[in-house]
Write a protein that holds these residues in place. Structure first.
Motif, PDB file in Angstrom:
ATOM      1  N   LEU A   1       4.326   1.575  -4.167  1.00 47.27           N
ATOM      2  CA  LEU A   1       4.349   2.432  -2.983  1.00 47.27           C
ATOM      3  C   LEU A   1       3.219   3.440  -3.065  1.00 47.27           C
ATOM      4  O   LEU A   1       3.075   4.138  -4.075  1.00 47.27           O
ATOM      5  CB  LEU A   1       5.690   3.153  -2.876  1.00 47.27           C
ATOM      6  N   SER A   2       2.424   3.500  -2.016  1.00 49.75           N
ATOM      7  CA  SER A   2       1.305   4.439  -1.989  1.00 49.75           C
ATOM      8  C   SER A   2       1.029   4.787  -0.527  1.00 49.75           C
ATOM      9  O   SER A   2       0.675   3.913   0.273  1.00 49.75           O
ATOM     10  CB  SER A   2       0.058   3.824  -2.637  1.00 49.75           C
ATOM     11  N   LEU A   3       1.201   6.047  -0.187  1.00 48.35           N
ATOM     12  CA  LEU A   3       1.099   6.481   1.212  1.00 48.35           C
ATOM     13  C   LEU A   3      -0.355   6.718   1.611  1.00 48.35           C
ATOM     14  O   LEU A   3      -1.079   7.465   0.963  1.00 48.35           O
ATOM     15  CB  LEU A   3       1.903   7.763   1.408  1.00 48.35           C
ATOM     16  N   VAL A   4      -0.756   6.049   2.692  1.00 48.24           N
ATOM     17  CA  VAL A   4      -2.065   6.300   3.296  1.00 48.24           C
ATOM     18  C   VAL A   4      -1.905   6.248   4.812  1.00 48.24           C
ATOM     19  O   VAL A   4      -0.973   5.636   5.343  1.00 48.24           O
ATOM     20  CB  VAL A   4      -3.132   5.261   2.859  1.00 48.24           C
ATOM     21  N   HIS A   5      -2.825   6.901   5.516  1.00 52.19           N
ATOM     22  CA  HIS A   5      -2.859   6.861   6.975  1.00 52.19           C
ATOM     23  C   HIS A   5      -4.153   6.169   7.377  1.00 52.19           C
ATOM     24  O   HIS A   5      -5.239   6.720   7.234  1.00 52.19           O
ATOM     25  CB  HIS A   5      -2.771   8.274   7.554  1.00 52.19           C
ATOM     26  N   ASN A   6      -4.016   4.953   7.871  1.00 54.77           N
ATOM     27  CA  ASN A   6      -5.146   4.066   8.096  1.00 54.77           C
ATOM     28  C   ASN A   6      -5.629   4.150   9.543  1.00 54.77           C
ATOM     29  O   ASN A   6      -4.891   3.791  10.462  1.00 54.77           O
ATOM     30  CB  ASN A   6      -4.744   2.630   7.763  1.00 54.77           C
ATOM     31  N   PRO A   7      -6.862   4.578   9.785  1.00 53.10           N
ATOM     32  CA  PRO A   7      -7.372   4.642  11.152  1.00 53.10           C
ATOM     33  C   PRO A   7      -7.892   3.306  11.662  1.00 53.10           C
ATOM     34  O   PRO A   7      -8.115   3.133  12.861  1.00 53.10           O
ATOM     35  CB  PRO A   7      -8.523   5.653  11.045  1.00 53.10           C
ATOM     36  N   GLY A   8      -8.104   2.353  10.745  1.00 55.02           N
ATOM     37  CA  GLY A   8      -8.691   1.078  11.137  1.00 55.02           C
ATOM     38  C   GLY A   8      -7.708  -0.069  11.058  1.00 55.02           C
ATOM     39  O   GLY A   8      -6.505   0.093  11.263  1.00 55.02           O
ATOM     40  N   ALA A   9      -8.226  -1.236  10.743  1.00 54.48           N
ATOM     41  CA  ALA A   9      -7.396  -2.441  10.627  1.00 54.48           C
ATOM     42  C   ALA A   9      -7.289  -2.802   9.157  1.00 54.48           C
ATOM     43  O   ALA A   9      -7.248  -1.928   8.295  1.00 54.48           O
ATOM     44  CB  ALA A   9      -8.027  -3.575  11.434  1.00 54.48           C
ATOM     45  N   ALA A  10      -7.214  -4.102   8.865  1.00 55.51           N
ATOM     46  CA  ALA A  10      -7.094  -4.560   7.480  1.00 55.51           C
ATOM     47  C   ALA A  10      -8.285  -4.093   6.661  1.00 55.51           C
ATOM     48  O   ALA A  10      -9.431  -4.165   7.114  1.00 55.51           O
ATOM     49  CB  ALA A  10      -6.998  -6.086   7.442  1.00 55.51           C
ATOM     50  N   PHE A  11      -8.000  -3.612   5.444  1.00 60.88           N
ATOM     51  CA  PHE A  11      -9.025  -3.116   4.533  1.00 60.88           C
ATOM     52  C   PHE A  11      -9.820  -1.963   5.150  1.00 60.88           C
ATOM     53  O   PHE A  11     -10.984  -1.754   4.842  1.00 60.88           O
ATOM     54  CB  PHE A  11      -9.984  -4.241   4.118  1.00 60.88           C
ATOM     55  N   SER A  12      -9.155  -1.222   6.080  1.00 58.92           N
ATOM     56  CA  SER A  12      -9.770  -0.068   6.753  1.00 58.92           C
ATOM     57  C   SER A  12     -11.005  -0.445   7.556  1.00 58.92           C
ATOM     58  O   SER A  12     -11.898   0.381   7.779  1.00 58.92           O
ATOM     59  CB  SER A  12     -10.135   1.011   5.727  1.00 58.92           C
TER      60      SER A  12
ATOM     61  N   VAL B   1      -2.393   4.488  11.486  1.00 62.87           N
ATOM     62  CA  VAL B   1      -1.218   3.694  11.118  1.00 62.87           C
ATOM     63  C   VAL B   1      -0.744   4.111   9.736  1.00 62.87           C
ATOM     64  O   VAL B   1      -1.534   4.264   8.804  1.00 62.87           O
ATOM     65  CB  VAL B   1      -1.558   2.194  11.142  1.00 62.87           C
ATOM     66  N   THR B   2       0.562   4.290   9.602  1.00 62.69           N
ATOM     67  CA  THR B   2       1.151   4.669   8.315  1.00 62.69           C
ATOM     68  C   THR B   2       1.347   3.431   7.448  1.00 62.69           C
ATOM     69  O   THR B   2       2.103   2.531   7.793  1.00 62.69           O
ATOM     70  CB  THR B   2       2.504   5.372   8.521  1.00 62.69           C
ATOM     71  N   ASP B   3       0.659   3.366   6.323  1.00 65.07           N
ATOM     72  CA  ASP B   3       0.773   2.264   5.369  1.00 65.07           C
ATOM     73  C   ASP B   3       1.328   2.799   4.054  1.00 65.07           C
ATOM     74  O   ASP B   3       1.003   3.922   3.647  1.00 65.07           O
ATOM     75  CB  ASP B   3      -0.589   1.617   5.123  1.00 65.07           C
ATOM     76  N   PHE B   4       2.143   1.997   3.382  1.00 64.78           N
ATOM     77  CA  PHE B   4       2.735   2.466   2.120  1.00 64.78           C
ATOM     78  C   PHE B   4       3.040   1.353   1.133  1.00 64.78           C
ATOM     79  O   PHE B   4       3.467   1.619   0.019  1.00 64.78           O
ATOM     80  CB  PHE B   4       4.025   3.252   2.400  1.00 64.78           C
ATOM     81  N   LEU B   5       2.835   0.089   1.510  1.00 64.84           N
ATOM     82  CA  LEU B   5       3.084  -1.031   0.600  1.00 64.84           C
ATOM     83  C   LEU B   5       1.755  -1.475  -0.001  1.00 64.84           C
ATOM     84  O   LEU B   5       0.933  -2.105   0.672  1.00 64.84           O
ATOM     85  CB  LEU B   5       3.744  -2.198   1.341  1.00 64.84           C
ATOM     86  N   ALA B   6       1.545  -1.119  -1.276  1.00 64.93           N
ATOM     87  CA  ALA B   6       0.283  -1.429  -1.941  1.00 64.93           C
ATOM     88  C   ALA B   6       0.416  -2.750  -2.704  1.00 64.93           C
ATOM     89  O   ALA B   6       1.263  -2.883  -3.592  1.00 64.93           O
ATOM     90  CB  ALA B   6      -0.099  -0.307  -2.896  1.00 64.93           C
ATOM     91  N   TYR B   7      -0.432  -3.724  -2.333  1.00 59.10           N
ATOM     92  CA  TYR B   7      -0.435  -5.033  -2.985  1.00 59.10           C
ATOM     93  C   TYR B   7      -1.547  -5.039  -4.038  1.00 59.10           C
ATOM     94  O   TYR B   7      -2.687  -5.415  -3.763  1.00 59.10           O
ATOM     95  CB  TYR B   7      -0.650  -6.130  -1.956  1.00 59.10           C
ATOM     96  N   GLY B   8      -1.188  -4.587  -5.247  1.00 55.96           N
ATOM     97  CA  GLY B   8      -2.183  -4.457  -6.295  1.00 55.96           C
ATOM     98  C   GLY B   8      -3.279  -3.505  -5.866  1.00 55.96           C
ATOM     99  O   GLY B   8      -3.024  -2.444  -5.308  1.00 55.96           O
ATOM    100  N   ASP B   9      -4.516  -3.920  -6.098  1.00 55.25           N
ATOM    101  CA  ASP B   9      -5.670  -3.139  -5.652  1.00 55.25           C
ATOM    102  C   ASP B   9      -6.341  -3.784  -4.442  1.00 55.25           C
ATOM    103  O   ASP B   9      -7.490  -3.445  -4.112  1.00 55.25           O
ATOM    104  CB  ASP B   9      -6.690  -3.015  -6.790  1.00 55.25           C
ATOM    105  N   LEU B  10      -5.628  -4.711  -3.791  1.00 57.29           N
ATOM    106  CA  LEU B  10      -6.222  -5.435  -2.666  1.00 57.29           C
ATOM    107  C   LEU B  10      -6.192  -4.615  -1.380  1.00 57.29           C
ATOM    108  O   LEU B  10      -7.221  -4.335  -0.775  1.00 57.29           O
ATOM    109  CB  LEU B  10      -5.506  -6.769  -2.461  1.00 57.29           C
ATOM    110  N   PHE B  11      -4.994  -4.257  -0.922  1.00 52.16           N
ATOM    111  CA  PHE B  11      -4.863  -3.502   0.316  1.00 52.16           C
ATOM    112  C   PHE B  11      -3.479  -2.871   0.367  1.00 52.16           C
ATOM    113  O   PHE B  11      -2.602  -3.171  -0.445  1.00 52.16           O
ATOM    114  CB  PHE B  11      -5.092  -4.398   1.543  1.00 52.16           C
TER     115      PHE B  11
END
Length: 218
Positions: free
Chosen positions: A74-85, A147-157
């Motif tokens: 779990l890692s909270l970020v607020h993403n202004p873009g799409a996949a991989f920011s 967009v509120t993101d919080f599910l971290a898949y390793g170091d991918l996204f």
């Protein structure tokens, strides 16, 4: 991460449903997919928004809480873009794409029948609306929200439940379409069977065939 993969499957879904609805399913009309899709989408939207609120309440930006080792955390970020920011400086573009994705998904659901179609399209719709709500309602402004993101898949996204819903819905659509594309056309099969069972197919006594038969006997 925001995933908008519903649009490219719209035409394929409509094309495949005519072959899948046959036999008993044709005699007994299946329920319209749109009602099921809306119900699934509402549940998915609620789940997505609740998990996002919990993430914002319990997680601190920059922190990381392992769930499955380094694979999922779990890692909270607020993403202004799409996949991989991607496209971080053009959030409004993804808002427009989100609106189109929702419209296309609903349009396809209105035209189809069947529980499977309803569930698959409902998952896609729920995920699309989930991220669209963030675009419209979250800071910094209407239509350009992060967009509120919080599910971290390793170091991918890093993604969210809405992304999981969209990917699951698209995968289910693919599973539905693959068997449909392999089924033979029932109308063509009936025509072949009727020609095979017809008297003319078994004993063709046309003049041309009779002449050839007499010539070969000599």
């Amino acid at each position: 991460m925001t995933v908008w993969d519903a649009g490219p499957l719209a035409e394929a879904a409509v094309g495949g449903v005519e072959e899948s609805l046959s036999g008993h399913e044709t005699r007994k009309r299946a329920p319209r997919a749109v009602g099921i899709a809306l119900a699934v989408a509402v549940l998915g939207l609620i789940f997505d928004q609740v998990t996002k609120m919990l993430a914002m309440a319990q997680l601190s930006p920059g922190s990381r809480v392992p769930l499955i080792g380094d694979l999922l955390s779990l890692s909270l970020v607020h993403n202004p873009g799409a996949a991989f920011s991607i496209g971080s400086g053009a959030a409004w573009v993804f808002t427009v794409i989100g609106v189109l994705a929702v419209a296309v998904t609903i349009g396809v659901a209105v035209r189809l029948r069947g529980i499977r179609w309803g569930i698959a399209l409902g998952l896609v719709l729920g995920g699309a609306v989930g991220n669209l709500v963030d675009r419209l309602m979250r800071p910094p402004s209407f239509g350009q929200g992060h967009v509120t993101d919080f599910l971290a898949y390793g170091d991918l996204f890093i993604g969210n439940i809405a992304d999981v819903l969209v990917v699951s819905g698209v995968a289910l659509l693919c599973l539905i379409l693959i068997p449909s594309s392999r089924q033979p056309d029932h109308h063509e099969r009936r025509d072949v069977d009727s020609e095979r069972d017809s008297p003319n197919a078994q004993t063709d006594m046309s003049p041309a065939r009779t002449t050839r038969a007499k010539g070969s006997s000599r």
